[in-house]
Design an enzyme around this catalytic site. Structure first.
Site, PDB file in Angstrom:
ATOM      1  N   LYS A  52       0.808  -1.202   0.000  1.00 46.15           N
ATOM      2  CA  LYS A  52       0.000   0.000   0.000  1.00 46.15           C
ATOM      3  C   LYS A  52       0.846   1.259   0.000  1.00 46.15           C
ATOM      4  O   LYS A  52       0.358   2.348  -0.316  1.00 46.15           O
ATOM      5  CB  LYS A  52      -0.879   0.040   1.276  1.00 46.15           C
ATOM      6  CG  LYS A  52      -1.768  -1.133   1.476  1.00 46.15           C
ATOM      7  CD  LYS A  52      -2.453  -0.972   2.870  1.00 46.15           C
ATOM      8  CE  LYS A  52      -2.933  -2.299   3.366  1.00 46.15           C
ATOM      9  NZ  LYS A  52      -3.303  -2.252   4.786  1.00 46.15           N
ATOM     10  N   GLY A  53       2.078   1.146   0.424  1.00 46.77           N
ATOM     11  CA  GLY A  53       2.893   2.318   0.736  1.00 46.77           C
ATOM     12  C   GLY A  53       3.076   3.321  -0.393  1.00 46.77           C
ATOM     13  O   GLY A  53       3.201   4.513  -0.160  1.00 46.77           O
ATOM     14  N   GLU A 108       7.671   2.278  -6.119  1.00 46.14           N
ATOM     15  CA  GLU A 108       7.726   1.797  -4.733  1.00 46.14           C
ATOM     16  C   GLU A 108       7.889   2.989  -3.791  1.00 46.14           C
ATOM     17  O   GLU A 108       8.417   4.035  -4.193  1.00 46.14           O
ATOM     18  CB  GLU A 108       8.920   0.827  -4.633  1.00 46.14           C
ATOM     19  CG  GLU A 108       9.251   0.284  -3.277  1.00 46.14           C
ATOM     20  CD  GLU A 108       8.153  -0.602  -2.684  1.00 46.14           C
ATOM     21  OE1 GLU A 108       7.071  -0.062  -2.403  1.00 46.14           O
ATOM     22  OE2 GLU A 108       8.401  -1.795  -2.471  1.00 46.14           O
ATOM     23  N   ASP A 109       7.468   2.836  -2.541  1.00 44.02           N
ATOM     24  CA  ASP A 109       7.668   3.943  -1.597  1.00 44.02           C
ATOM     25  C   ASP A 109       9.051   3.905  -0.965  1.00 44.02           C
ATOM     26  O   ASP A 109       9.685   4.935  -0.809  1.00 44.02           O
ATOM     27  CB  ASP A 109       6.565   3.977  -0.519  1.00 44.02           C
ATOM     28  CG  ASP A 109       6.489   2.697   0.298  1.00 44.02           C
ATOM     29  OD1 ASP A 109       6.939   1.651  -0.200  1.00 44.02           O
ATOM     30  OD2 ASP A 109       5.988   2.747   1.428  1.00 44.02           O
ATOM     31  N   ASP A 112      14.405  -0.817   1.499  1.00 42.87           N
ATOM     32  CA  ASP A 112      15.121  -0.870   2.781  1.00 42.87           C
ATOM     33  C   ASP A 112      16.096  -2.052   2.743  1.00 42.87           C
ATOM     34  O   ASP A 112      17.233  -1.915   2.307  1.00 42.87           O
ATOM     35  CB  ASP A 112      14.078  -0.985   3.903  1.00 42.87           C
ATOM     36  CG  ASP A 112      14.672  -0.892   5.290  1.00 42.87           C
ATOM     37  OD1 ASP A 112      15.896  -0.712   5.412  1.00 42.87           O
ATOM     38  OD2 ASP A 112      13.926  -1.019   6.276  1.00 42.87           O
ATOM     39  N   LYS A 140      16.611   3.736   1.288  1.00 44.56           N
ATOM     40  CA  LYS A 140      17.238   3.705   2.620  1.00 44.56           C
ATOM     41  C   LYS A 140      18.254   2.568   2.604  1.00 44.56           C
ATOM     42  O   LYS A 140      17.895   1.399   2.625  1.00 44.56           O
ATOM     43  CB  LYS A 140      16.165   3.474   3.684  1.00 44.56           C
ATOM     44  CG  LYS A 140      16.669   3.658   5.096  1.00 44.56           C
ATOM     45  CD  LYS A 140      15.532   3.645   6.085  1.00 44.56           C
ATOM     46  CE  LYS A 140      15.419   2.339   6.800  1.00 44.56           C
ATOM     47  NZ  LYS A 140      14.380   2.352   7.841  1.00 44.56           N
ATOM     48  N   PHE A 161      13.405   5.270  10.875  1.00 46.32           N
ATOM     49  CA  PHE A 161      12.097   4.719  10.532  1.00 46.32           C
ATOM     50  C   PHE A 161      11.194   5.861  10.079  1.00 46.32           C
ATOM     51  O   PHE A 161      10.854   6.750  10.851  1.00 46.32           O
ATOM     52  CB  PHE A 161      11.472   3.984  11.717  1.00 46.32           C
ATOM     53  CG  PHE A 161      10.321   3.128  11.279  1.00 46.32           C
ATOM     54  CD1 PHE A 161      10.528   1.813  10.891  1.00 46.32           C
ATOM     55  CD2 PHE A 161       9.051   3.662  11.190  1.00 46.32           C
ATOM     56  CE1 PHE A 161       9.469   1.033  10.430  1.00 46.32           C
ATOM     57  CE2 PHE A 161       7.993   2.890  10.728  1.00 46.32           C
ATOM     58  CZ  PHE A 161       8.201   1.582  10.350  1.00 46.32           C
ATOM     59  N   ASP A 168       4.011   3.921   6.543  1.00 45.31           N
ATOM     60  CA  ASP A 168       3.267   3.706   7.794  1.00 45.31           C
ATOM     61  C   ASP A 168       4.130   3.165   8.917  1.00 45.31           C
ATOM     62  O   ASP A 168       5.214   2.630   8.697  1.00 45.31           O
ATOM     63  CB  ASP A 168       2.132   2.714   7.551  1.00 45.31           C
ATOM     64  CG  ASP A 168       2.632   1.268   7.459  1.00 45.31           C
ATOM     65  OD1 ASP A 168       3.569   1.024   6.668  1.00 45.31           O
ATOM     66  OD2 ASP A 168       2.123   0.409   8.186  1.00 45.31           O
ATOM     67  N   ARG A 174       0.012   7.115   7.288  1.00 53.63           N
ATOM     68  CA  ARG A 174       0.181   7.149   5.831  1.00 53.63           C
ATOM     69  C   ARG A 174      -0.340   8.464   5.245  1.00 53.63           C
ATOM     70  O   ARG A 174       0.110   8.916   4.210  1.00 53.63           O
ATOM     71  CB  ARG A 174      -0.583   5.997   5.168  1.00 53.63           C
ATOM     72  CG  ARG A 174      -0.048   4.600   5.469  1.00 53.63           C
ATOM     73  CD  ARG A 174      -0.681   3.602   4.516  1.00 53.63           C
ATOM     74  NE  ARG A 174      -0.585   2.221   4.968  1.00 53.63           N
ATOM     75  CZ  ARG A 174       0.428   1.401   4.681  1.00 53.63           C
ATOM     76  NH1 ARG A 174       1.456   1.839   3.990  1.00 53.63           N
ATOM     77  NH2 ARG A 174       0.423   0.159   5.099  1.00 53.63           N
TER      78      ARG A 174
HETATM   79  C1  PRP Z   1       7.249  -1.782   2.944  1.00 54.83           C
HETATM   80  C2  PRP Z   1       7.488  -0.842   1.794  1.00 54.83           C
HETATM   81  C3  PRP Z   1       8.218  -1.688   0.788  1.00 54.83           C
HETATM   82  C4  PRP Z   1       8.981  -2.677   1.649  1.00 54.83           C
HETATM   83  C5  PRP Z   1      10.419  -2.273   1.712  1.00 54.83           C
HETATM   84  O1  PRP Z   1       6.108  -2.507   2.661  1.00 54.83           O
HETATM   85  O2  PRP Z   1       6.278  -0.341   1.277  1.00 54.83           O
HETATM   86  O3  PRP Z   1       7.335  -2.381  -0.075  1.00 54.83           O
HETATM   87  O4  PRP Z   1       8.394  -2.621   2.950  1.00 54.83           O
HETATM   88  O5  PRP Z   1      11.128  -3.046   2.615  1.00 54.83           O
HETATM   89  P1  PRP Z   1      12.313  -4.016   2.241  1.00 54.83           P
HETATM   90  O6  PRP Z   1      13.202  -3.332   1.257  1.00 54.83           O
HETATM   91  O7  PRP Z   1      13.003  -4.230   3.566  1.00 54.83           O
HETATM   92  O8  PRP Z   1      11.722  -5.287   1.709  1.00 54.83           O
HETATM   93  P2  PRP Z   1       5.238  -3.272   3.755  1.00 54.83           P
HETATM   94  O9  PRP Z   1       5.537  -4.729   3.656  1.00 54.83           O
HETATM   95  O10 PRP Z   1       5.418  -2.648   5.099  1.00 54.83           O
HETATM   96  O11 PRP Z   1       3.773  -3.031   3.223  1.00 54.83           O
HETATM   97  P3  PRP Z   1       3.022  -1.644   2.931  1.00 54.83           P
HETATM   98  O12 PRP Z   1       3.543  -1.128   1.621  1.00 54.83           O
HETATM   99  O13 PRP Z   1       1.596  -2.056   2.864  1.00 54.83           O
HETATM  100  O14 PRP Z   1       3.321  -0.699   4.068  1.00 54.83           O
END
Ligand code: PRP
Length: 184
Positions: A52-53, A108-109, A112, A140, A161, A168, A174
């Site tokens: 969703k991000g 993508e948002d 990480d 990041k 964070f 979120d 969000r």
């Molecule tokens: C978050 C974010 C990325 C992912 C990045 O998604 O939106 O998709 O984590 O992290 P990574 O590089 O460590 O894999 P999340 O799974 O929290 O779902 P969301 O988008 O619904 O918040």
């Protein structure tokens, strides 16, 4: 932050440190959209928003593009309600478009650990698209577990964070128009 979100004051409320104002985000999105529009001038990419991000970044970005595009969405989840990725990335929903021979741009948002993007890109290549590029709002890089370099990056941070503008913490924040680092 207080202008946009009123919360009950209690000891659990974290501190919010602003990382990017709404205006700074807008400037960066406009700049990125110009680059993407130039790079895809003779193509018609399918933009895939990662739910969703990425939903707010995606919505703002596509409205700044000057090229014809199609859009679709996919949902993956890795964090659950915690601050750190559990490393177990799962697909929650899939794209519905035909991907074969098409130029794909994943939006993508945040990248990480890189686990989500690594899994998603490998998955999308199985549909034989013409190309895959990745655009991220935030790169990041300190906790990267898998080397991953996005083609388009709006903003780089080393650590922290982040919440707001789609990002979120336990499904909260969000809707904030700026991006903040949470201090617990
Ligand atoms: C978050 C974010 C990325 C992912 C990045 O998604 O939106 O998709 O984590 O992290 P990574 O590089 O460590 O894999 P999340 O799974 O929290 O779902 P969301 O988008 O619904 O918040």
């Amino acid at each position: 932050m207080n202008d946009h979100l009123q919360q009950p004051a209690n000891a659990e409320t974290p501190e919010f440190i602003q990382v990017l104002s709404a205006n700074a985000i807008h400037q960066k999105v406009v700049h990125l959209a110009r680059r993407i529009s130039a790079d895809y001038q003779n193509e018609r990419p399918l933009l895939i928003g990662v739910l969703k991000g990425a939903v707010i970044f995606f919505s703002d970005l596509i409205r700044q593009l000057t090229i014809p595009v199609s859009i679709d969405f996919i949902q993956l989840s890795s964090y659950g309600n915690s601050e750190a990725s559990c490393g177990d990335v799962a697909f929650c929903s899939q794209v519905t478009s035909d991907l074969k021979d098409r130029p794909l741009l994943i939006v993508e948002d945040i990248i990480d650990t890189g686990l989500t993007m690594d899994k998603l890109v490998k998955h999308l290549w199985t549909f034989e698209p013409e190309s895959i590029r990745v655009c991220t709002l935030i790169d990041k890089y300190e906790r990267r577990e898998i080397e991953f370099k996005a083609d388009y990056v709006c903003h780089e941070v080393k650590t922290g964070f982040l919440v707001g503008y789609g990002l979120d913490y336990a499904e909260q924040y969000r809707q904030l128009p700026a991006i903040y680092e949470l201090k617990f």
